[in-house]
Design a protein around this motif. Structure first.
Motif, PDB file in Angstrom:
ATOM      1  N   UNK A 260       0.923  -1.214   0.052  1.00  0.00           N
ATOM      2  CA  UNK A 260       0.022  -0.040   0.086  1.00  0.00           C
ATOM      3  C   UNK A 260       1.130   1.271   0.059  1.00  0.00           C
ATOM      4  N   UNK A 261       1.871   1.230   0.937  1.00  0.00           N
ATOM      5  CA  UNK A 261       2.758   2.473   0.967  1.00  0.00           C
ATOM      6  C   UNK A 261       3.633   2.823  -0.531  1.00  0.00           C
ATOM      7  N   UNK A 262       3.920   1.709  -0.995  1.00  0.00           N
ATOM      8  CA  UNK A 262       4.720   1.703  -2.172  1.00  0.00           C
ATOM      9  C   UNK A 262       3.695   2.138  -3.352  1.00  0.00           C
ATOM     10  N   UNK A 263       2.541   1.590  -3.406  1.00  0.00           N
ATOM     11  CA  UNK A 263       1.684   2.082  -4.270  1.00  0.00           C
ATOM     12  C   UNK A 263       1.129   3.572  -4.182  1.00  0.00           C
TER      13      UNK A 263
ATOM     14  N   UNK B  93       3.600   9.217 -10.055  1.00  0.00           N
ATOM     15  CA  UNK B  93       4.318   8.961 -11.114  1.00  0.00           C
ATOM     16  C   UNK B  93       3.900   8.048 -12.381  1.00  0.00           C
ATOM     17  N   UNK B  94       2.857   7.065 -11.935  1.00  0.00           N
ATOM     18  CA  UNK B  94       2.586   6.391 -12.745  1.00  0.00           C
ATOM     19  C   UNK B  94       1.118   6.838 -13.332  1.00  0.00           C
ATOM     20  N   UNK B  95       0.745   8.145 -12.665  1.00  0.00           N
ATOM     21  CA  UNK B  95      -0.255   8.809 -13.323  1.00  0.00           C
ATOM     22  C   UNK B  95       0.195   9.968 -14.355  1.00  0.00           C
ATOM     23  N   UNK B  96       1.200   9.916 -14.459  1.00  0.00           N
ATOM     24  CA  UNK B  96       1.757  11.120 -15.200  1.00  0.00           C
ATOM     25  C   UNK B  96       1.186  10.974 -16.583  1.00  0.00           C
TER      26      UNK B  96
END
Length: 101
Positions: A34-37, A43-46
């Protein structure tokens, strides 16, 4: 699913347990995922970059000449090869030296 083993400090362990209590999580693995996500979400939503407006600003490659992207790829391979064989690449702490360890 791949497995990751890590050594943590007592402070990290306490922080992880606080996260688990606060979020009602039952396992350390779940809390770390959860913390990493959450940390990686921005960054993944860029948004993907759209360079389509720039396509016609550069002149087309001359007939018989490879496009610039293929020239860049050749240059990248040559630079990687030169860096891999240079004396500086064998210095401790460099990426090439770390690969050999």
């Amino acid at each position: 699913m791949p497995q990751i083993n890590l050594h943590v400090s007592a402070e990290f362990e306490a922080s992880l347990e606080a996260l688990m209590r606060h979020r009602g999580l039952r396992s350390k693995s779940e809390a770390i995922r959860l913390a990493v996500q959450e940390a990686a979400a921005p960054y993944r939503a860029a948004l993907p970059r759209d360079f389509s407006l720039l396509e016609n600003l550069l002149p087309q490659a001359a007939p018989g000449r490879p496009p610039m992207a293929s020239l860049d790829a050749v240059l990248d391979r040559e630079m990687d090869g030169a860096l891999a064989t240079s004396p500086a690449s064998s210095a401790p702490g460099t990426p090439a030296a770390r690969k050999r360890q």
